[in-house]
Write a protein that holds these residues in place. Structure first.
Motif, short mmCIF file in Angstrom:
data_model
loop_
_atom_site.label_atom_id
_atom_site.label_comp_id
_atom_site.label_asym_id
_atom_site.label_seq_id
_atom_site.Cartn_x
_atom_site.Cartn_y
_atom_site.Cartn_z
N GLY A 286 73.10 -122.71 11.19
CA GLY A 286 72.82 -123.94 11.24
C GLY A 286 73.95 -124.94 12.17
N GLN A 287 75.17 -124.05 12.50
CA GLN A 287 76.13 -124.92 13.08
C GLN A 287 75.66 -125.18 14.45
OE1 GLN A 287 80.08 -122.61 13.19
NE2 GLN A 287 80.06 -122.99 15.44
N ASP A 288 75.84 -126.29 14.93
CA ASP A 288 75.25 -126.97 16.13
C ASP A 288 76.42 -126.65 17.21
OD1 ASP A 288 73.65 -128.06 17.82
OD2 ASP A 288 73.72 -130.00 16.75
N SER A 289 76.30 -125.53 17.91
CA SER A 289 77.22 -125.33 18.97
C SER A 289 76.57 -124.22 19.83
CB SER A 289 78.51 -124.50 18.15
OG SER A 289 78.16 -123.25 17.68
N LEU A 290 77.39 -124.02 21.12
CA LEU A 290 76.92 -123.04 22.07
C LEU A 290 76.84 -121.53 21.45
CD1 LEU A 290 76.31 -122.89 25.19
CD2 LEU A 290 78.49 -122.15 25.40
N GLN A 291 75.77 -120.96 21.55
CA GLN A 291 75.55 -119.62 20.94
C GLN A 291 74.63 -118.86 22.17
OE1 GLN A 291 73.76 -120.53 17.28
NE2 GLN A 291 75.52 -121.94 16.72
N PHE A 565 67.94 -107.54 31.77
CA PHE A 565 68.09 -108.11 30.47
C PHE A 565 67.97 -109.48 30.20
CE2 PHE A 565 72.13 -108.03 32.55
CZ PHE A 565 72.69 -109.17 32.28
N VAL A 566 67.73 -109.91 29.04
CA VAL A 566 67.41 -111.21 28.73
C VAL A 566 68.75 -111.94 27.99
CG1 VAL A 566 66.32 -112.63 27.12
CG2 VAL A 566 64.74 -111.53 28.54
N LYS A 567 68.93 -113.23 28.61
CA LYS A 567 70.12 -113.82 27.73
C LYS A 567 69.44 -115.12 27.08
CE LYS A 567 74.88 -115.64 28.39
NZ LYS A 567 75.95 -115.66 29.37
N LEU A 568 69.59 -115.48 25.90
CA LEU A 568 69.08 -116.64 25.19
C LEU A 568 70.51 -117.35 25.19
CD1 LEU A 568 66.66 -115.48 22.39
CD2 LEU A 568 66.17 -116.23 24.58
N THR A 569 70.34 -118.63 25.52
CA THR A 569 71.52 -119.67 25.14
C THR A 569 71.04 -120.95 24.67
OG1 THR A 569 72.68 -118.82 27.01
CG2 THR A 569 73.20 -121.05 26.24
N ALA A 570 71.46 -121.17 23.18
CA ALA A 570 71.42 -122.25 22.53
C ALA A 570 72.37 -123.29 22.65
CB ALA A 570 71.09 -122.03 20.89
N PHE A 571 72.00 -124.34 23.32
CA PHE A 571 73.02 -125.05 23.81
C PHE A 571 73.33 -126.16 22.48
CE2 PHE A 571 71.32 -124.13 27.84
CZ PHE A 571 72.38 -124.04 28.54
N ASN A 572 72.23 -126.29 21.63
CA ASN A 572 72.52 -127.20 20.31
C ASN A 572 71.03 -127.06 19.59
OD1 ASN A 572 70.50 -128.91 21.76
ND2 ASN A 572 72.47 -129.84 22.80
N GLN A 573 70.93 -127.70 18.68
CA GLN A 573 69.57 -127.67 17.86
C GLN A 573 68.23 -128.09 18.48
OE1 GLN A 573 70.24 -129.96 14.22
NE2 GLN A 573 71.30 -128.06 13.40
N THR A 593 63.25 -123.25 29.63
CA THR A 593 63.97 -123.96 28.61
C THR A 593 62.95 -124.39 27.76
OG1 THR A 593 63.97 -125.91 29.97
CG2 THR A 593 66.03 -124.50 30.18
N ILE A 594 63.46 -124.72 26.52
CA ILE A 594 62.56 -125.40 25.48
C ILE A 594 63.49 -126.50 24.89
CG2 ILE A 594 61.68 -125.20 23.15
CD1 ILE A 594 61.32 -122.21 23.44
N THR A 595 62.78 -127.73 24.87
CA THR A 595 63.58 -129.00 24.56
C THR A 595 62.78 -129.73 23.67
OG1 THR A 595 64.62 -129.03 26.67
CG2 THR A 595 64.78 -131.01 25.27
#
Length: 616
Positions: A286-291, A565-573, A593-595
């Protein structure tokens, strides 16, 4: 008194070991200088067939891989001459009859770990009968010899055998593989060595970077030829796997950098160490950070020196590996969803694979899935009765890599990483409604806390969703037969954002789709409530590419016949980015992107709403 003093005994044993080590070093230097002095005379002596390798001792500075020079001469050269690399150095050059179609030439009773043709980069070999090869060796717990053969790989005839060479410590701990533990703040470290528990105690020394270090014990596993289900793994492809150790580093602080090194305490009191490595602990769920997450399937391995090997059909493997290493500072975790090494029963190639991915797997969690080339063999409980594992029947993958499954023979598991919940299925076991795995999948999806972990990802090797792969098109299914049975209702009900697969060696992205219908047109940007799952095939990690069926369906938005290959980047929630990158250049060729906000997750989609009451 000296003979009965245990401390003195240990000291004497330690000094003896040190003397033996330096004796080998000095001998190696003398032999190498002798080789250099005799080289001109030796090359002039072309009346006999000869082959020699240098240096004689490798890894004197702790290296786990080194380049060697192999020089040879043959009075009757031909284009069919080749050099085989054998480890251990004692081998059988006898030809063995094939037991099944998973055995390949050269059909020697001891399979070489790799081989190269004598005229490779030796353009005048057929005229002079002289040549040399530069070969890369990795530490594989035994010595090596090099053998010159004539007759090609179809009819090999031994011509000459080289001197033996070895790593200074063939048993050294090598090729660490990190993996998420069963809790978010636990990291598993797995590695390979030549030390049994009767010789040494394995452990990991670790701690916060720059801080005090502690030691955690490791468990040790191995397996025998009897654990293999059939040939070639049980016969010509068998090679002693050494010992596989796993230690669990617990109570990690989120996001902190840790350092670690692999250790073995010998019973004479001395210690054997690996080099030091670092990793960053996983974020709190649940940490809201770049992952940042990398996902691919079907990579395999390849020889950096251009050598040939059994099952040598993963031409994109090294490019994928190099791209990930190049971008490693921008990667937090990797998922390799099946078809890992493509050893297919030639066990030495698992060492090669773990060595190839070591720069990645020693630094970030390297999570794996089970594919047909790990598990499948007739009569062994796999869902498919083919022979794709080469007789390994899952033993190698289940032992060489740790996954946080309740039972590693059932290779399904979940793992939480910051804003992500990953549900990893095992397509080599039945997944259909009513099975144990189906219950796991529903539990994994249903227990995700979407307020804290908004991004729900489903991973599997075979395509349980949608694919335009040619062999699926011929079947008329556009999926693994029975693939979507019962699962698409779960994906829709629990609002799975993205489902990713391997097995088909290409890249393809669908529209958000449910029951073979685009619920929403495919795009590069999605905003607002969930409507349906996007399915992505990312099986182009390195193995020979798979063609698309000529029929282009409405749901297939983007197709690419290339390695990537695929790269997923979660910028935040609220924002998730998917990028498809090609292995040859690392450039992005497809993305979306999904927003959305949390209330968008709660909103209803087709077949995803709970029943409501009319009462107030």
């Amino acid at each position: 008194m000296l003979g009965t003093d245990p401390v003195a005994k240990k000291r004497i044993a330690f000094i003896a070991a040190e003397l033996d080590h330096w004796r080998r070093v000095v001998s190696s230097e003398l032999l190498d200088s002798e080789f250099a002095r005799d080289e001109v005379v030796w090359l002039d002596s072309v009346g006999d067939s000869r082959i020699r390798a240098s240096p004689f001792v490798l890894g004197l500075k702790g290296q786990t891989s080194e380049w060697v020079t192999v020089k040879f001469s043959h009075p009757n050269p031909s284009n069919d001459d080749w050099v085989g690399v054998f480890s251990p150095s004692n081998f059988s050059a006898t030809t063995c009859e094939k037991e099944n179609f998973r055995e390949y030439e050269p059909l020697l009773c001891t399979a070489p770990i790799k081989y190269q043709y004598a005229n490779y980069k030796n353009d005048d070999y057929n005229k002079t009968g002289r040549g040399s090869l530069k070969l890369q060796l990795i530490n594989q717990r035994a010595d090596f010899s090099f053998v010159l053969f004539s007759g090609g790989i179809s009819n090999p005839k031994l011509v000459a055998v080289s001197n033996t060479i070895s790593f200074a410590n063939p048993k050294a701990p090598v090729y660490p593989r990190l993996a998420q533990g069963k809790s978010w703040n636990e990291m598993a470290v797995t590695w390979t060595s030549g030390y049994s528990t009767e010789e040494a105690v394995p452990f990991v020394e670790w701690g916060e970077l720059g801080g005090p270090q502690i030691r955690s014990a490791a468990g040790t596993l191995t397996f025998s030829r009897a654990h293999m289900c059939d040939s070639p793994a049980r016969t010509v492809g068998w090679r002693d796997p050494g010992f596989i150790h796993t230690s669990f580093l617990k109570d990690l602080w989120p996001n902190l950098l840790y350092t670690y090194k692999l250790g073995h305490r010998l019973y004479n009191g001395s210690y054997i160490w690996s080099q030091s490595y670092t990793f960053r602990a996983s974020p709190y769920p649940g940490q809201d950070s770049l992952q940042r997450v990398v996902i691919f399937g079907d990579m395999g391995k390849a020889e950096a020196d251009g050598s040939n090997e059994y099952n040598n059909y993963q031409p994109g493997s090294l490019n994928t590996t190099y791209q990930l290493i190049k971008d490693l500072k921008n990667i937090d975790i990797v998922f390799h969803i099946g078809d890992l090494s493509y050893a297919n029963g030639y066990l030495s190639q698992w060492d090669q694979f773990t060595a190839q991915v070591e720069p990645i797997a020693s630094t970030v969690p390297y999570m794996v899935g089970s594919g047909n080339h790990e598990r499948d063999w007739p009569g062994t409980g796999s869902f498919y009765a083919n022979m794709d594992s080469g007789g390994e029947c899952g033993v190698l993958a289940e032992t060489m890599f740790y996954v946080p499954a309740e039972n590693r023979q059932k290779f399904w598991y979940k793992t939480d990483f910051g804003l992500f919940r990953f549900c990893i299925a095992d397509t080599e076991h039945d997944w259909r409604p009513g099975t144990e795995q189906y219950k796991f999948i529903e539990h994994c999806l249903s227990t995700a806390d979407r307020e804290k972990q908004p991004w729900l990802i489903f991973l599997a090797h075979r395509v349980l969703g949608y694919s335009s792969g040619e062999f699926y098109g011929i079947e008329g299914t556009f999926e693994e037969p029975m693939g979507r049975d019962g699962l698409q209702e779960l994906w829709q009900k629990y609002k799975v954002d993205i489902a990713l697969y391997g097995h088909v060696h290409n890249y393809e992205r669908t529209c958000p789709i449910y029951q073979s219908t685009c619920v929403r047109e495919a795009a590069h940007q999605y905003t607002g409530p969930f409507e349906a799952t996007t399915h992505v095939v990312v099986g182009g990690g390195g193995s020979a590419l798979a063609k698309f069926t000529p029929l282009r369906t409405r749901w297939s938005y983007y197709q690419d016949y290339d390695f990537g290959f695929v790269k997923l980047t979660a910028f935040n929630q609220s924002t998730l980015l998917l990028e498809y990158k090609k292995s040859r250049d690392g450039v992005v060729y497809d993305y979306f992107t999904i927003t959305r906000d949390y209330r968008d997750i709660l909103d209803c989609a087709v077949d995803s709403c709970s029943k409501t009451s009319m009462s107030s």
